[in-house]
Motif scaffolding. Structure first.
Motif, PDB file in Angstrom:
ATOM      1  N   VAL A   1       0.857  -1.194   0.000  1.00 31.83           N
ATOM      2  CA  VAL A   1       0.000   0.000   0.000  1.00 31.83           C
ATOM      3  C   VAL A   1       0.889   1.238   0.000  1.00 31.83           C
ATOM      4  O   VAL A   1       0.655   2.207  -0.737  1.00 31.83           O
ATOM      5  CB  VAL A   1      -0.930  -0.001   1.238  1.00 31.83           C
ATOM      6  CG1 VAL A   1      -1.713   1.307   1.343  1.00 31.83           C
ATOM      7  CG2 VAL A   1      -1.873  -1.183   1.167  1.00 31.83           C
TER       8      VAL A   1
ATOM      9  N   GLU B   1       2.540   1.761  -3.387  1.00 28.92           N
ATOM     10  CA  GLU B   1       1.620   2.121  -4.464  1.00 28.92           C
ATOM     11  C   GLU B   1       0.988   3.507  -4.261  1.00 28.92           C
ATOM     12  O   GLU B   1       0.860   4.279  -5.206  1.00 28.92           O
ATOM     13  CB  GLU B   1       0.527   1.047  -4.552  1.00 28.92           C
ATOM     14  CG  GLU B   1      -0.351   1.103  -5.778  1.00 28.92           C
ATOM     15  CD  GLU B   1       0.392   0.664  -7.040  1.00 28.92           C
ATOM     16  OE1 GLU B   1      -0.077   1.034  -8.113  1.00 28.92           O
ATOM     17  OE2 GLU B   1       1.442   0.001  -6.946  1.00 28.92           O
ATOM     18  N   TYR B   2       0.572   3.794  -3.022  1.00 28.33           N
ATOM     19  CA  TYR B   2      -0.241   5.001  -2.812  1.00 28.33           C
ATOM     20  C   TYR B   2       0.351   5.985  -1.792  1.00 28.33           C
ATOM     21  O   TYR B   2      -0.263   7.005  -1.522  1.00 28.33           O
ATOM     22  CB  TYR B   2      -1.655   4.609  -2.338  1.00 28.33           C
ATOM     23  CG  TYR B   2      -2.388   3.744  -3.328  1.00 28.33           C
ATOM     24  CD1 TYR B   2      -2.914   4.312  -4.492  1.00 28.33           C
ATOM     25  CD2 TYR B   2      -2.531   2.383  -3.128  1.00 28.33           C
ATOM     26  CE1 TYR B   2      -3.563   3.507  -5.416  1.00 28.33           C
ATOM     27  CE2 TYR B   2      -3.176   1.588  -4.046  1.00 28.33           C
ATOM     28  CZ  TYR B   2      -3.696   2.147  -5.187  1.00 28.33           C
ATOM     29  OH  TYR B   2      -4.337   1.373  -6.108  1.00 28.33           O
TER      30      TYR B   2
ATOM     31  N   ARG C   1       2.788   8.116  -1.809  1.00 29.32           N
ATOM     32  CA  ARG C   1       3.090   9.476  -2.269  1.00 29.32           C
ATOM     33  C   ARG C   1       1.805  10.297  -2.382  1.00 29.32           C
ATOM     34  O   ARG C   1       1.729  11.444  -1.936  1.00 29.32           O
ATOM     35  CB  ARG C   1       3.762   9.359  -3.635  1.00 29.32           C
ATOM     36  CG  ARG C   1       4.531  10.574  -4.008  1.00 29.32           C
ATOM     37  CD  ARG C   1       5.370  10.266  -5.229  1.00 29.32           C
ATOM     38  NE  ARG C   1       5.542  11.493  -5.978  1.00 29.32           N
ATOM     39  CZ  ARG C   1       5.653  11.554  -7.280  1.00 29.32           C
ATOM     40  NH1 ARG C   1       5.617  10.456  -7.983  1.00 29.32           N
ATOM     41  NH2 ARG C   1       5.828  12.708  -7.880  1.00 29.32           N
ATOM     42  N   GLU C   2       0.761   9.675  -2.947  1.00 27.22           N
ATOM     43  CA  GLU C   2      -0.502  10.400  -3.118  1.00 27.22           C
ATOM     44  C   GLU C   2      -1.184  10.671  -1.783  1.00 27.22           C
ATOM     45  O   GLU C   2      -1.770  11.728  -1.571  1.00 27.22           O
ATOM     46  CB  GLU C   2      -1.439   9.579  -3.997  1.00 27.22           C
ATOM     47  CG  GLU C   2      -1.072   9.663  -5.459  1.00 27.22           C
ATOM     48  CD  GLU C   2      -1.844   8.656  -6.265  1.00 27.22           C
ATOM     49  OE1 GLU C   2      -2.893   9.018  -6.796  1.00 27.22           O
ATOM     50  OE2 GLU C   2      -1.412   7.491  -6.330  1.00 27.22           O
ATOM     51  N   MET C   3      -1.077   9.718  -0.876  1.00 26.13           N
ATOM     52  CA  MET C   3      -1.698   9.911   0.445  1.00 26.13           C
ATOM     53  C   MET C   3      -1.016  11.076   1.159  1.00 26.13           C
ATOM     54  O   MET C   3      -1.673  11.909   1.795  1.00 26.13           O
ATOM     55  CB  MET C   3      -1.586   8.631   1.287  1.00 26.13           C
ATOM     56  CG  MET C   3      -2.512   7.533   0.808  1.00 26.13           C
ATOM     57  SD  MET C   3      -2.089   5.914   1.457  1.00 26.13           S
ATOM     58  CE  MET C   3      -2.868   5.984   3.035  1.00 26.13           C
TER      59      MET C   3
END
Lengths: 121, 814
Positions: B17, B20-21, B23-25
């Protein structure tokens, strides 16, 4: 020959997943804009935190309902930190099926709550 | 600060997790945070509340999903081989169960703080007995008063007197010991006719009724009224039926105190030594922790020994589980390699393996709970209720939430250990190497780990087997030792303190005339505890145990004279002859030799000088060897027996008849030592049975290890084995081939077992096998058992390999 996709195993769709699919039905969006649109549409009643939003996006991606888009907006509008997501044909089918399911439910509820018609003499 | 904090919080999401995510979180968090900062403090607080809730929920759900998936996969794997897994789980459940019981016993009795220790440790003036056990030492009231006045390390000092039925206790002691009456109240200091009754009397005479309060009770010529009743206590050091306030005339008693905050036991001991040496008399006492009263050091040894043996078996179970996991990993190496090649982290592979082993250990843990409860219940029902209650911490030994938590902690430990090592080893390999290597090259990816596991299994099983055989043989040896056989043919005759010297002489003459050799002694195990006394030798003070014996005492088998000789009956009364005999161990400690002077010191300040007649090597007269090191024998002179016993060779009934005929009015107590030997033997059988139970589990786990090794080896070398069979190789040839492959790890394991056994024997204890012969014989027997066991397992494996499908097909084609 490709087998026809059956949306039934995905139904009923969790509410947050449904909201995300609705956001992506119109055009591609990145995670933060999805979150903002949902907040605006629901009048702030659904405020997705980063964990909930990307948790849902992960599940939808793993389920093949959405996918990452390789198209980026104009460079002056683009945010390098973001990734854009779009609805897949399967995702659209699931969204339609869920909308139909909800519609049926709403109609059923409206029928039950509708006031009784006066009898003709 | 906040973005940094959120970055740290992200670390708790699963790696995939994060990758994958993450940086965006982080980007979303930053945008939301900036907006919250613009809105003010309350918005920031609400934002963090929202983020924390979201984080907690999603982290738990992300991990839950992964664990759920891994568990489902693990369940699928386990279902493929149901019988071996079921057998192993049941075996592991038994191992976990005995470990929970062993650790609970050792922890609650030896380590956990007791209720009365919450305000500081309680100590008492103790007398060392029976080579390490502790008992109350009665001292004069002046000693307690001196301590109250001068002690800077002790507080709540209490002076307690009485006997086992009636104890004189100041009211404050109830609070010190954390005891509260179940009915009524505690008496006041000035209430001389008020008593509190103990739980035994309350239950037996009044059936636990509240109507007991206010009733009268007569003790001797005096009548008391009951003001309170005690219920069963977590710790009752006196075990008395009647508790009363100490009368002013109480001259001798025992001293109980609490260490002041911040004071160590050693400081209290040093202060007591200074006070004692400054006084004219010498009290042979030491400050000791109250929780050790009545607890024989043998109990500590047995408790730690059993817990240690069980833990070794648990380690062995972990090693066997590791072996099983390694076999699984070899079979699934392509799957693991593909996962690694697709980007799965090493931690993810390890996590999957640990989840699988945890599923096995948790299942075993769940199954172990009923047997743990039954075992602890059996301990309570099988021990003497009132005697056990005097052992500090005994009542806290029960099956409760802490025991369940301990069981699951052991499951966690076993699961993590057994899952981590093989998975780490596998995940360290290059995935492409693993994809290219077939079962024939499994040794390349497992490396030396399989050999090490095999060696560890042999070492641990050998160690437990050695302990079981060594203690078994030592028990038999002690049971049949000449001095114990003598002990078996003897009875102890105690005469009442009021017996006149003429009666004693009459009894002795009658017994001697009818052929029953008679010895007077106060030495254990025939008499009461020898008296502790101070003595000076070589300018130093010692606390020694002084046994009064008649000259014939040294004829008991086993005494060996280092130098000198005992006194004769005629010399015993002559003051000008050397007549003190000391134990060799004491002579060595104090640097004494025959002819030296020995000064004894009495509590009242009286000094007596004697000369040493001889130095003797003292045999251990009962199975447990209860002789103290610092032992001095002095002649018993004709007179009343006091606390001494008459030791008579013969049967109990004959001795009783002769004594009755000599003086029908004499009150006697005859103790048959054969009964005591049987009792001691039963405890020893308990120790040996525990060790054999552990050894049986160890052997079963070694069988799992052997089966796993053979299954892996014959699978990896299936073609070679088939070719050998096709070219005429029989089971014997296959056995030799397999034995050649395994001899190195087996020899290494046997060497480690020998080293471990030597270390075990180095632990000082009076229960350990003595000499060299028993441990060497035990080692040989243990290693032979393991060798036979492995040879048989190899033979069965070879026969199975010969009848395998590949071998059959090759034979037919040929």
């Amino acid at each position: 020959m490709k087998q026809r996709f059956d949306p039934a195993p995905f139904l009923p769709l969790p509410h947050v997943h449904f909201e995300i699919l609705v956001c992506l039905a119109e055009h591609e969006q990145h995670g933060y804009s999805i979150k903002r649109e949902i907040a605006v549409r629901t009048g702030g009643s659904i405020e997705l935190g980063p964990g909930s939003l990307y948790g849902a996006i992960r599940k939808l991606t793993e389920g093949g309902l959405i996918e990452e888009s390789d198209q980026r907006p104009e460079s002056h509008l683009d945010d390098e930190r973001r990734r854009y997501y779009r609805l897949t044909p399967d995702g659209r089918a699931v969204l339609k099926a869920e909308a139909a399911r909800l519609r049926t439910l709403v109609e059923l509820a409206e029928t039950r709550f509708a006031p009784a018609r006066p009898r003709r003499a | 600060m906040s973005p940094w904090l959120y970055s740290q919080m992200l670390a708790l999401y699963p790696a995939e997790v994060r990758r994958e995510y993450g940086r965006e979180m982080r980007a979303q968090f930053l945008d939301d945070w900036r907006e919250a900062c613009r809105r003010g403090l309350l918005a920031r607080l609400l934002f963090w509340f929202h983020i924390a809730r979201d984080w907690g929920r999603t982290v738990a759900s992300a991990h839950g999903e992964i664990v759920g998936g891994d568990l489902a996969a693990a369940w699928g794997n386990l279902r493929r081989r149901p019988w071996p897994v079921a057998a192993f789980v049941l075996l592991l459940a038994a191992v976990l169960s005995i470990n929970s019981v062993g650790i609970t016993l050792a922890n609650r009795i030896l380590l956990s703080a007791l209720p009365f220790e919450s305000r500081g440790s309680l100590v008492f003036l103790a007398e060392w007995r029976e080579a390490g056990s502790l008992a109350w030492l009665p001292v004069s009231r002046a000693v307690a008063d001196t301590l109250r006045l001068r002690s800077r390390t002790l507080t709540d000092i209490a002076f307690v007197g009485g006997d086992p039925q009636r104890v004189f206790v100041p009211p404050g002691v109830f609070d010190t010991l954390g005891m509260k009456p179940a009915a009524g109240r505690i008496y006041r200091e000035d209430e001389s006719d008020a008593v509190v009754i103990g739980p035994r009397l309350w239950q037996s005479r009044y059936r636990g009724s509240y109507a007991a309060i206010g009733q009268s009770i007569r003790l001797g010529t005096r009548e008391y009224h009951i003001v309170g009743a005690l219920a069963e206590q977590p710790f009752d050091p006196f075990g008395a039926d009647i508790w009363a306030a100490p009368p002013p005339e109480l001259a001798y008693g025992i001293v109980l105190a609490r260490l002041r905050p911040g004071v160590s036991l050693q400081q209290a001991r040093e202060e007591w030594d200074a006070l004692r040496n400054g006084a004219s008399g010498y009290w042979p006492a030491e400050i000791a922790p109250l929780r050790r009263v009545f607890r024989d050091p043998v109990f500590d040894y047995i408790a730690w020994g059993a817990a240690g043996a069980f833990f070794v078996v648990l380690l062995l179970a972990c090693v066997s589980l590791m072996s099983l996991q390694l076999g699984q990993a070899v079979r699934r190496q392509r799957d693991i390699a593909i996962r690694l090649a697709m980007g799965a982290s090493r931690a993810r592979i390890v996590r999957f393996a640990v989840t699988e082993t945890m599923a096995v250990t948790l299942l075993a843990g769940l199954l172990s709970l009923p047997s743990t409860a039954l075992l602890i219940g059996a301990f309570h029902s099988g021990t003497d209720h009132w005697a056990a209650h005097r052992l500090a911490g005994w009542t806290s030994v029960r099956f409760d939430a802490a025991t369940v938590a301990l069981t699951f902690a052991l499951c966690l430990f076993a699961g993590c250990l057994a899952g981590f090592v093989p998975a780490w080893k596998f995940a360290s390999n290059d995935p492409w190497t693993m994809l290219n290597s077939g079962p024939l090259n499994a040794a390349r990816v497992t490396g030396m780990l399989r050999s090490w596991l095999l060696s560890a299994q042999i070492a641990l099983a050998g160690l437990i087997l050695f302990a079981a055989v060594a203690f078994d043989r030592e028990g038999v040896r002690r049971f049949h030792a000449p001095q114990v056989r003598y002990f078996d043919s003897t009875v102890s005759l105690e005469l009442s303190d009021t017996a006149r010297p003429v009666s004693v002489r009459n009894v002795v003459q009658r017994l001697e005339a009818s052929g029953h050799r008679t010895i007077v002694t106060s030495a254990r195990p025939f008499g009461q505890e020898p008296m502790a006394i101070g003595c000076e030798a070589g300018g130093k003070r010692y606390t020694v145990q002084m046994a009064r014996v008649s000259a014939g005492f040294f004829n008991i088998p086993g005494f060996q004279w280092v130098t000198g000789r005992p006194w004769t009956e005629s010399e015993a009364t002559r003051a000008d002859l050397p007549r003190v005999v000391i134990a060799e161990a004491f002579a060595r400690d104090a640097g004494l030799k025959a002819g030296d002077s020995l000064v004894t010191l009495n509590p009242n300040g009286r000094r007596m000088t004697d000369r040493i007649a001889g130095i003797v090597r003292v045999p251990r007269l009962d199975m447990y060897g209860v002789w103290p090191r610092q032992l001095v024998f002095v002649p018993w002179q004709h007179g009343p027996l006091g606390g001494d016993s008459l030791l008579v060779e013969g049967k109990r009934a004959e001795v009783e008849a002769i004594v009755r005929a000599a003086d029908p009015t004499l009150k006697t107590y005859v103790q048959d030592f054969a009964f005591r030997i049987r009792e001691n033997g039963l405890v020893w059988i308990g120790i040996v049975a525990t060790l054999w139970a552990a050894a049986l589990m160890a052997l079963s786990l070694a069988l799992v290890g052997a089966a796993t090794w053979m299954s892996q080896t014959f699978t990896e070398h299936g073609l070679e084995v088939a070719l050998r069979c096709a070219t005429g190789c029989r089971a014997r040839g296959l056995w030799t081939w397999a034995a050649r492959r395994v001899w190195r790890p087996l020899t290494l394991g046997a060497g480690a077992a020998v080293a471990g056994s030597a270390l075990l024997m180095a632990i000082p204890s009076r229960l350990s096998p003595r000499g060299v012969l028993t441990p060497v014989a035990a080692g040989c027997i243990a290693l032979s058992l393991l060798a036979i066991f492995w040879s048989l397992a190899l033979w069965v494996g070879s026969l199975r390999a010969m009848s395998g499908p590949q071998s059959r097909r090759l034979r037919v084609d040929n």
